[in-house]
Design a protein around this motif. Sequence first.
Motif, mmCIF file in Angstrom:
data_model
loop_
_atom_site.group_PDB
_atom_site.id
_atom_site.type_symbol
_atom_site.label_atom_id
_atom_site.label_comp_id
_atom_site.label_asym_id
_atom_site.label_seq_id
_atom_site.Cartn_x
_atom_site.Cartn_y
_atom_site.Cartn_z
ATOM 1 N N ALA A 243 39.388 31.588 46.548
ATOM 2 C CA ALA A 243 40.470 32.540 46.751
ATOM 3 C C ALA A 243 39.912 33.851 47.293
ATOM 4 C CB ALA A 243 41.202 32.782 45.435
ATOM 5 N N VAL A 244 40.770 34.609 47.944
ATOM 6 C CA VAL A 244 40.364 35.903 48.482
ATOM 7 C C VAL A 244 39.961 36.825 47.337
ATOM 8 C CG1 VAL A 244 41.251 37.969 49.649
ATOM 9 C CG2 VAL A 244 41.786 35.698 50.544
ATOM 10 N N ASN A 245 38.892 37.554 47.540
ATOM 11 C CA ASN A 245 38.409 38.559 46.583
ATOM 12 C C ASN A 245 37.803 37.992 45.297
ATOM 13 O OD1 ASN A 245 38.393 41.079 47.604
ATOM 14 N ND2 ASN A 245 39.884 41.910 46.165
ATOM 15 N N HIS A 246 37.437 36.733 45.304
ATOM 16 C CA HIS A 246 36.819 36.183 44.094
ATOM 17 C C HIS A 246 35.291 36.267 44.128
ATOM 18 C CE1 HIS A 246 40.053 33.933 41.648
ATOM 19 N NE2 HIS A 246 40.584 34.939 42.296
ATOM 20 N N GLY A 247 34.749 36.869 45.195
ATOM 21 C CA GLY A 247 33.298 37.078 45.223
ATOM 22 C C GLY A 247 32.544 36.121 46.134
ATOM 23 N N LYS A 248 33.237 35.483 47.077
ATOM 24 C CA LYS A 248 32.570 34.543 47.993
ATOM 25 C C LYS A 248 31.460 35.228 48.781
ATOM 26 C CE LYS A 248 36.371 33.650 50.188
ATOM 27 N NZ LYS A 248 37.268 34.481 49.356
ATOM 28 N N SER A 249 31.824 36.334 49.412
ATOM 29 C CA SER A 249 30.824 37.020 50.250
ATOM 30 C C SER A 249 29.668 37.533 49.396
ATOM 31 C CB SER A 249 31.482 38.175 51.008
ATOM 32 O OG SER A 249 32.488 37.678 51.861
ATOM 33 N N SER A 250 29.977 37.911 48.165
ATOM 34 C CA SER A 250 28.916 38.407 47.274
ATOM 35 C C SER A 250 27.941 37.284 46.934
ATOM 36 C CB SER A 250 29.522 38.983 45.992
ATOM 37 O OG SER A 250 30.415 40.036 46.315
ATOM 38 N N VAL A 251 28.469 36.101 46.684
ATOM 39 C CA VAL A 251 27.603 34.952 46.381
ATOM 40 C C VAL A 251 26.746 34.603 47.603
ATOM 41 C CG1 VAL A 251 27.602 32.468 45.902
ATOM 42 C CG2 VAL A 251 29.021 34.009 44.530
ATOM 43 N N ARG B 235 29.225 41.075 54.862
ATOM 44 C CA ARG B 235 30.342 41.998 54.698
ATOM 45 C C ARG B 235 31.070 41.740 53.385
ATOM 46 N NH1 ARG B 235 34.652 43.159 59.378
ATOM 47 N NH2 ARG B 235 35.780 44.839 58.347
ATOM 48 N N ILE B 236 31.083 42.763 52.539
ATOM 49 C CA ILE B 236 31.769 42.657 51.251
ATOM 50 C C ILE B 236 32.746 43.806 51.178
ATOM 51 C CG2 ILE B 236 31.477 42.932 48.760
ATOM 52 C CD1 ILE B 236 28.776 41.532 49.071
ATOM 53 N N SER B 237 33.961 43.514 50.744
ATOM 54 C CA SER B 237 34.939 44.588 50.743
ATOM 55 C C SER B 237 35.835 44.501 49.537
ATOM 56 C CB SER B 237 35.779 44.502 52.006
ATOM 57 O OG SER B 237 36.840 45.402 51.918
ATOM 58 N N SER B 238 36.288 45.662 49.096
ATOM 59 C CA SER B 238 37.273 45.674 48.013
ATOM 60 C C SER B 238 38.670 45.441 48.582
ATOM 61 C CB SER B 238 37.201 47.002 47.261
ATOM 62 O OG SER B 238 37.211 48.055 48.187
ATOM 63 N N GLN B 239 38.767 45.443 49.922
ATOM 64 C CA GLN B 239 40.056 45.155 50.564
ATOM 65 C C GLN B 239 40.229 43.640 50.683
ATOM 66 O OE1 GLN B 239 42.172 47.686 51.345
ATOM 67 N NE2 GLN B 239 40.558 48.882 50.365
ATOM 68 N N ARG C 172 31.837 36.607 37.966
ATOM 69 C CA ARG C 172 32.751 37.509 37.259
ATOM 70 C C ARG C 172 32.666 38.904 37.838
ATOM 71 N NH1 ARG C 172 31.861 36.504 30.995
ATOM 72 N NH2 ARG C 172 33.112 38.379 30.754
ATOM 73 N N THR C 173 33.821 39.431 38.218
ATOM 74 C CA THR C 173 33.832 40.762 38.815
ATOM 75 C C THR C 173 34.190 41.837 37.797
ATOM 76 O OG1 THR C 173 36.124 40.557 39.502
ATOM 77 C CG2 THR C 173 34.473 39.840 41.090
ATOM 78 N N SER C 174 34.583 41.442 36.589
ATOM 79 C CA SER C 174 34.840 42.441 35.541
ATOM 80 C C SER C 174 34.587 41.788 34.193
ATOM 81 C CB SER C 174 36.280 42.956 35.626
ATOM 82 O OG SER C 174 37.159 42.002 35.065
ATOM 83 N N ALA D 260 26.838 37.168 40.775
ATOM 84 C CA ALA D 260 26.411 37.584 42.116
ATOM 85 C C ALA D 260 25.711 38.943 42.102
ATOM 86 C CB ALA D 260 27.602 37.631 43.068
ATOM 87 N N HIS D 261 25.983 39.747 41.091
ATOM 88 C CA HIS D 261 25.370 41.087 41.048
ATOM 89 C C HIS D 261 24.088 41.133 40.229
ATOM 90 C CE1 HIS D 261 28.712 44.047 42.460
ATOM 91 N NE2 HIS D 261 28.487 43.078 43.310
ATOM 92 N N HIS D 262 23.823 40.082 39.463
ATOM 93 C CA HIS D 262 22.654 40.135 38.569
ATOM 94 C C HIS D 262 21.763 38.909 38.668
ATOM 95 C CE1 HIS D 262 23.297 43.847 36.609
ATOM 96 N NE2 HIS D 262 24.496 43.538 36.193
HETATM 97 N N1 GDP Z 1 30.946 43.850 39.182
HETATM 98 C C1 GDP Z 1 30.923 42.825 40.026
HETATM 99 N N2 GDP Z 1 31.680 42.894 41.131
HETATM 100 C C2 GDP Z 1 31.653 41.853 41.982
HETATM 101 C C3 GDP Z 1 30.847 40.707 41.742
HETATM 102 N N3 GDP Z 1 31.046 39.849 42.774
HETATM 103 C C4 GDP Z 1 31.935 40.437 43.599
HETATM 104 N N4 GDP Z 1 32.313 41.645 43.143
HETATM 105 C C5 GDP Z 1 33.245 42.580 43.781
HETATM 106 O O1 GDP Z 1 34.482 41.927 44.031
HETATM 107 C C6 GDP Z 1 35.030 42.339 45.292
HETATM 108 C C7 GDP Z 1 35.290 41.134 46.179
HETATM 109 O O2 GDP Z 1 34.030 40.554 46.495
HETATM 110 P P1 GDP Z 1 33.811 39.726 47.841
HETATM 111 O O3 GDP Z 1 32.462 39.126 47.715
HETATM 112 O O4 GDP Z 1 34.100 40.558 49.041
HETATM 113 O O5 GDP Z 1 34.941 38.613 47.671
HETATM 114 P P2 GDP Z 1 35.512 37.574 48.754
HETATM 115 O O6 GDP Z 1 36.782 38.148 49.279
HETATM 116 O O7 GDP Z 1 35.776 36.344 47.955
HETATM 117 O O8 GDP Z 1 34.471 37.384 49.802
HETATM 118 C C8 GDP Z 1 34.030 43.329 45.881
HETATM 119 O O9 GDP Z 1 34.462 44.631 45.608
HETATM 120 C C9 GDP Z 1 32.745 43.000 45.147
HETATM 121 O O10 GDP Z 1 31.881 44.117 45.066
HETATM 122 C C10 GDP Z 1 30.036 40.681 40.548
HETATM 123 O O11 GDP Z 1 29.286 39.729 40.264
HETATM 124 N N5 GDP Z 1 30.123 41.769 39.737
#
Ligand code: GDP
Length: 483
Positions: free
Chosen positions: A17-25, A36-40, A153-155, A179-181
Amino acid sequence: MERDMTDATPTFAIVGAVNHGKSSVVSTLAENDQVRISSQPGETVECQRFALHDLFVFYDTPGFQNAIEALAELAPAAQAAQAADPLALFREFIARHRGDDAFEAERLLFQPVVGGAGIIYVVDGSEPLLEIHAAEMEILRLTGQPRLAIINRTSADDHVQDWKRRLGLHFNAVREFNAHHATFADRLELLETLAGIEQSWKPKLTRAVAVFRDEWDRRLGECAEIIVELLADALTHREVADVDSRLAGEKLKERFVAALTDRETRSHRAIIKLFGHSRVQAEAGGQQLFDSELFSADTWRAFGLDERQLVAAGAISGAAAGVLFDLATIGHSIGIPTAVGAGAGAITAFVVGKRRPELKLNARWLPGGLRLGGRALSVGPYPALNFPWILLDRALGTFAYVINRAHARRDEATIQGARMQATMEAAGLSSTRWGDTPRRHCERIFALIRRGKMRGEERRDLRELIRARLAEVSAAKLAAALD
Ligand SMILES: Nc1nc2c(ncn2[C@@H]2O[C@H](COP(=O)(O)OP(=O)(O)O)[C@@H](O)[C@H]2O)c(=O)[nH]1
Ligand SMILES: [Mg+2]
């Protein structure tokens, strides 16, 4: 892309799903802090390809846009086709909806999958599981491709158990991955899990994992080399000025400190770069990498060996290095009993303790001089016993910081030396914790460096000693302590 994975580089589409952390992984797995990682929401508008050392390829996708309707179309087709060639359905779907705005994201997402990519489905375990996610999972199951689910987990909110139950029904494996640790060990473990999800891919993936492990060892070796070069330069550095020049002694000392500080910063930058970080600063606003500089009193108190170890180091290098200390002066000022007699170095360590010894200004005839045969002022090399150990601790701290920083982080950071040292100390990784044998071995090599007598053999020994420390640091999980 090949359908047959036996020859192609193992390739995975990162979906979810959008914003679930794909790009972060993707960023963390590919060690690439430019993803590219965005809060948008919906920022990723096309599939982007990222390779990890040419061993693995990851496609970052936009995620699903219209999963429920896509499933409504794909499910009956799948049933009718009786899974003869599941990917054919997806190829037809892409062709049928060419130019259709309603399924733009799905078209992009299916593209690498129909090319043969495996699937990594990323979910945010801090978000509740919704019907739309169930549709996504079902679509992915219909592809028949090997599938790994990652719970990120993003929160702090926790729906992980719900996700686990559901994901277990649709995926070959389910793993939690932050993805952050994520450390090197976490990444390695995830790649190993990927190797296990599909029997026919296993040989290729297992090889890639082994090469990735070797690649890591190679980088540890390169990092050790950077540190050896730093030590070799720093322990022999000398600033020289013509006695007749207007460069006063204090100025010359400043130049010495600046040169060594700069030399250290260059090494730390090289380490940061070696591990693929561009958002970590070796210095900020003209200040040093560490809040307390290489020559500050705080640094000399916190880093390097303890008093007892310094005395031992003095006994080794004082005798071996032939470093001359102003024994008479020191003896007079504090009245050292002659019985100490463990050599000049030991006495100096005993007296100076963990304070930074003053830089000495020498006025002397230099062989060849600055002008031929001229008299010159000089500062250095710096004989302080703790100096190499401080340099080592600080370099190890920088190494520990960068290898524990996930590439998904988008904040700018400046390494805090004192904090790194405290973390390393707590984890038993600072140089005071070295065993006596490797410490003495190092001390002897430092003494040889100072005499200009380090040979290739000792250089290799030093490199191996340091590499062993790097391996130890890389096995420790410090990520959470560094936030
Ligand atoms: N605190 C925290 N935030 C995360 C983590 N992974 C993703 N995020 C945040 O969640 C938001 C969406 O992440 P993104 O990777 O762009 O999601 P995508 O839309 O699935 O590609 C961004 O603001 C990231 O910084 C994580 O492991 N920990
Ligand atoms: Mg994205």
